[in-house]
Design a protein around this motif. Structure first.
Motif, PDB file in Angstrom:
ATOM      1  N   ARG A   1       1.520  26.197 -53.113  1.00 39.63           N
ATOM      2  CA  ARG A   1       1.173  27.305 -52.511  1.00 39.63           C
ATOM      3  C   ARG A   1       2.056  27.955 -51.586  1.00 39.63           C
ATOM      4  O   ARG A   1       2.380  29.115 -51.472  1.00 39.63           O
ATOM      5  N   LYS A   2       2.656  26.798 -50.920  1.00 43.45           N
ATOM      6  CA  LYS A   2       3.824  27.227 -49.905  1.00 43.45           C
ATOM      7  C   LYS A   2       5.191  27.909 -50.384  1.00 43.45           C
ATOM      8  O   LYS A   2       5.591  28.881 -50.201  1.00 43.45           O
TER       9      LYS A   2
ATOM     10  N   VAL B   1       1.874  38.935 -47.492  1.00 44.98           N
ATOM     11  CA  VAL B   1       1.068  37.887 -47.777  1.00 44.98           C
ATOM     12  C   VAL B   1      -0.108  37.431 -46.822  1.00 44.98           C
ATOM     13  O   VAL B   1       0.238  37.657 -45.589  1.00 44.98           O
ATOM     14  N   ASP B   2      -1.325  37.441 -47.254  1.00 40.53           N
ATOM     15  CA  ASP B   2      -2.403  37.229 -46.323  1.00 40.53           C
ATOM     16  C   ASP B   2      -2.469  35.674 -45.992  1.00 40.53           C
ATOM     17  O   ASP B   2      -2.775  34.880 -47.108  1.00 40.53           O
ATOM     18  N   ASP B   3      -2.379  35.350 -44.970  1.00 35.13           N
ATOM     19  CA  ASP B   3      -2.363  33.932 -44.645  1.00 35.13           C
ATOM     20  C   ASP B   3      -3.679  33.174 -44.623  1.00 35.13           C
ATOM     21  O   ASP B   3      -3.916  32.141 -44.620  1.00 35.13           O
TER      22      ASP B   3
ATOM     23  N   GLU C   1       4.948  29.665 -53.403  1.00 32.22           N
ATOM     24  CA  GLU C   1       4.594  30.797 -53.779  1.00 32.22           C
ATOM     25  C   GLU C   1       4.449  31.566 -52.659  1.00 32.22           C
ATOM     26  O   GLU C   1       4.779  32.969 -52.859  1.00 32.22           O
ATOM     27  N   LYS C   2       4.028  31.358 -51.517  1.00 38.51           N
ATOM     28  CA  LYS C   2       3.945  31.951 -50.570  1.00 38.51           C
ATOM     29  C   LYS C   2       5.518  32.499 -49.881  1.00 38.51           C
ATOM     30  O   LYS C   2       5.580  33.669 -49.434  1.00 38.51           O
TER      31      LYS C   2
ATOM     32  N   ALA D   1       6.987  34.951 -52.343  1.00 40.92           N
ATOM     33  CA  ALA D   1       6.073  36.431 -51.980  1.00 40.92           C
ATOM     34  C   ALA D   1       6.931  37.148 -51.097  1.00 40.92           C
ATOM     35  O   ALA D   1       7.346  38.311 -51.008  1.00 40.92           O
ATOM     36  N   LYS D   2       7.143  36.579 -49.883  1.00 37.23           N
ATOM     37  CA  LYS D   2       7.844  36.789 -48.818  1.00 37.23           C
ATOM     38  C   LYS D   2       8.978  37.365 -48.951  1.00 37.23           C
ATOM     39  O   LYS D   2       9.571  38.235 -48.222  1.00 37.23           O
TER      40      LYS D   2
ATOM     41  N   LYS E   1      -0.588  21.877 -52.263  1.00 33.03           N
ATOM     42  CA  LYS E   1      -0.094  22.470 -50.890  1.00 33.03           C
ATOM     43  C   LYS E   1       1.316  23.004 -51.032  1.00 33.03           C
ATOM     44  O   LYS E   1       1.597  24.088 -50.700  1.00 33.03           O
TER      45      LYS E   1
ATOM     46  N   GLU F   1       6.581  41.104 -50.456  1.00 34.60           N
ATOM     47  CA  GLU F   1       5.238  41.282 -50.606  1.00 34.60           C
ATOM     48  C   GLU F   1       4.563  41.195 -49.359  1.00 34.60           C
ATOM     49  O   GLU F   1       4.976  40.120 -48.553  1.00 34.60           O
TER      50      GLU F   1
END
Length: 80
Positions: free
Chosen positions: A46-47, A60-62, A49-50, A53-54, A43, A58
């Motif tokens: 993933r956070k 980001v698809d939540d 990486e998110k 990306a922001k 988790k 980019e």
């Protein structure tokens, strides 16, 4: 008195043979803790990486999971 020792020894041997293995709760707890830690690390990854990306700007698809309504709209069907 020697007779008492033999009976005591025989009783101990009988108890050893009839004992049932106890569950290893420490092993179960450690296994559960390792699974929990792995899930938390995934988790956290993933956070991270998110967030990266922001930061790069980019999109980001939540919610990457598609629903049945999304599938039916792509096929040209109307959702019921």
């Amino acid at each position: 008195m020697a007779g008492h020792r033999r009976n005591g020894t025989a009783r101990l041997e009988l108890e050893k043979e009839t004992r049932v293995a106890k569950p290893n709760y420490q092993f179960e707890k450690r296994k559960k803790d390792l699974e929990r830690k792995k899930k938390q690390d995934e988790k956290r990854q993933r956070k991270a990486e998110k967030a990266a990306a922001k930061a790069r700007g980019e999109v980001v698809d939540d919610d990457p999971v598609e629903t049945e309504e999304d599938d039916s709209e792509e096929d040209g069907e109307t959702p019921s």
